[in-house]
Design a protein around this motif. Structure first.
Motif, short mmCIF file in Angstrom:
data_model
loop_
_atom_site.label_atom_id
_atom_site.label_comp_id
_atom_site.label_asym_id
_atom_site.label_seq_id
_atom_site.Cartn_x
_atom_site.Cartn_y
_atom_site.Cartn_z
N GLY A 110 5.78 9.09 3.11
CA GLY A 110 4.46 8.75 3.01
C GLY A 110 3.45 10.02 2.88
O GLY A 110 2.50 10.05 1.82
N GLY A 111 3.62 10.82 3.87
CA GLY A 111 2.56 11.89 3.82
C GLY A 111 2.73 12.86 2.61
O GLY A 111 1.80 13.52 2.30
N GLY A 112 3.88 13.19 2.17
CA GLY A 112 4.44 13.92 1.29
C GLY A 112 3.87 13.44 -0.29
O GLY A 112 3.17 13.96 -1.21
N VAL A 113 3.86 12.03 -0.26
CA VAL A 113 3.29 11.43 -1.40
C VAL A 113 1.95 11.68 -1.41
O VAL A 113 1.05 12.07 -2.55
N LYS A 114 1.22 11.30 -0.42
CA LYS A 114 -0.19 11.34 -0.29
C LYS A 114 -0.56 12.80 -0.71
O LYS A 114 -1.55 12.80 -1.43
N LYS A 115 -0.17 13.80 -0.09
CA LYS A 115 -0.55 15.11 -0.52
C LYS A 115 -0.48 15.47 -1.84
O LYS A 115 -1.21 16.14 -2.56
N MET A 144 3.03 -7.17 -8.65
CA MET A 144 3.71 -6.35 -7.49
C MET A 144 2.86 -5.11 -6.97
O MET A 144 2.12 -4.56 -7.86
N ASP A 145 2.92 -4.74 -5.99
CA ASP A 145 2.24 -3.57 -5.60
C ASP A 145 3.73 -2.42 -5.58
O ASP A 145 3.14 -1.16 -5.88
N ILE A 146 4.64 -2.56 -5.18
CA ILE A 146 5.70 -1.86 -4.93
C ILE A 146 7.12 -2.65 -5.36
O ILE A 146 7.22 -3.79 -5.27
N LEU A 147 7.64 -1.72 -6.27
CA LEU A 147 9.21 -2.32 -6.66
C LEU A 147 10.24 -1.34 -6.45
O LEU A 147 10.08 -0.18 -6.63
N LEU A 185 -2.47 2.46 -3.22
CA LEU A 185 -1.87 1.82 -1.77
C LEU A 185 -2.07 2.89 -0.85
O LEU A 185 -1.90 2.46 0.51
N PHE A 186 -2.36 4.18 -0.84
CA PHE A 186 -2.52 5.06 0.02
C PHE A 186 -3.76 5.32 0.75
O PHE A 186 -4.11 6.18 1.53
N ALA A 187 -4.83 4.36 0.18
CA ALA A 187 -6.17 4.26 0.82
C ALA A 187 -5.92 3.64 2.18
O ALA A 187 -5.12 2.76 2.43
N GLY A 188 -6.64 4.39 3.37
CA GLY A 188 -6.60 3.95 4.57
C GLY A 188 -5.05 4.39 5.21
O GLY A 188 -4.63 3.62 6.34
N THR A 189 -4.50 5.20 4.56
CA THR A 189 -3.28 5.47 5.34
C THR A 189 -3.41 6.97 6.46
O THR A 189 -4.44 7.67 5.94
N LEU A 219 5.39 2.29 6.17
CA LEU A 219 4.14 1.69 6.17
C LEU A 219 3.62 0.93 4.94
O LEU A 219 3.09 -0.08 5.24
N LEU A 220 3.77 1.77 3.68
CA LEU A 220 3.33 0.80 2.78
C LEU A 220 4.03 -0.24 2.32
O LEU A 220 3.70 -1.26 1.74
N PHE A 221 5.55 -0.01 2.48
CA PHE A 221 6.61 -1.21 2.31
C PHE A 221 6.14 -2.57 3.04
O PHE A 221 5.81 -3.44 2.44
#
Length: 247
Positions: A95-100, A139-142, A191-195, A204-206
């Motif tokens: 998750g942190g890798g994608v957010k960066k 969908m938010d995530i597939l 979806l990464f808002a507030g992470t 966490l997002l799932f």
């Protein structure tokens, strides 16, 4: 209209920063994404599938043996175009890798691939099927999910139960679930808002998407091969050869 395949999703993020501890001793000198299966690095298998699906640009994160990964990627001459997200300073998990990397990924939904996601295709390429199934309105995530029972080299209890409509729920604590996450997902950047800042997992997002009833799955058509250990490479290559002989 153009005949060239242009994907509805134009960017991918490939997770290639991990330490690959279970793949030792191979990964003492080679980062896991550069471990070869069937004559090609795992990372190249992932990038080739992105290109095949019409994805024009991929962001690849690097941390462990980053110079080797960057050198390998610089020698690629085929699509997709590559941009590097440098995590040498700190390993950020999935998750942190994608957010960066969000500034490189833009504001539209994108594909996330584990660099070691490896499978034998069915009649239709699975990444293309996933993109065709994506419905951002509901969908938010597939996730691409694989049958637990037929996945080679996997011995866990599975991850998800899926409804007839494709919605996913986590397995119960003492249950065995019919599907495992195959390491490929479509996500929305918002979806990464507030992470958390720093390191965290995409799980966490799932879980947040499950709470909103907006986590969905698509069953992999083919066979997922779990390439987690040196022994698993041998088994995966044997399965690839057997598949090639059948076709």
């Amino acid at each position: 209209m153009s005949d060239s395949p242009v994907s509805a999703i134009q960017r991918a993020f490939v997770l290639a920063a991990g330490l690959g501890k279970r793949m030792r001793p191979i990964t003492a000198t080679v980062p896991k994404p550069l471990v070869e299966v069937a004559g090609r690095a795992l990372l190249d298998h992932a990038l080739d599938r992105a290109a095949e699906a019409g994805i024009g640009e991929a962001v690849v994160n690097v941390h462990y043996l980053a110079d080797l990964l960057e050198g390998h990627l610089a020698r690629r001459r085929t699509a997709p175009a590559i941009r590097i997200s440098d995590e040498r300073d700190a390993l950020l998990e999935t998750g942190g890798g994608v957010k960066k990397a969000l500034p490189l990924l833009g504001t539209d939904p994108f594909v996330v691939l584990n660099s070691d996601s490896f499978w034998l295709e069915g009649p239709q390429p699975n990444l293309g099927r996933l993109i065709d199934t994506w419905e951002p309105e509901r969908m938010d995530i597939l996730l691409l999910v694989a049958p637990t029972a037929t996945s080679l080299g996997y011995e866990g209890k599975g991850d998800f139960v899926m409804t007839a409509g494709g919605a996913l729920q986590r397995r119960g604590e003492r249950e065995v679930a019919p599907f495992i996450y195959a390491g490929v997902a479509i996500l929305k950047p918002e979806l990464f808002a507030g992470t958390p800042e720093g390191s965290f997992s995409l799980n966490l997002l799932f879980d947040r998407a499950i709470e909103r009833e907006r986590l969905f799955g698509l069953r992999l058509d083919g066979q997922w091969l779990h390439v987690g250990t040196p022994e698993a490479i041998e088994a995966a290559e044997a399965r690839v050869k057997a598949s090639a002989q059948v076709q």
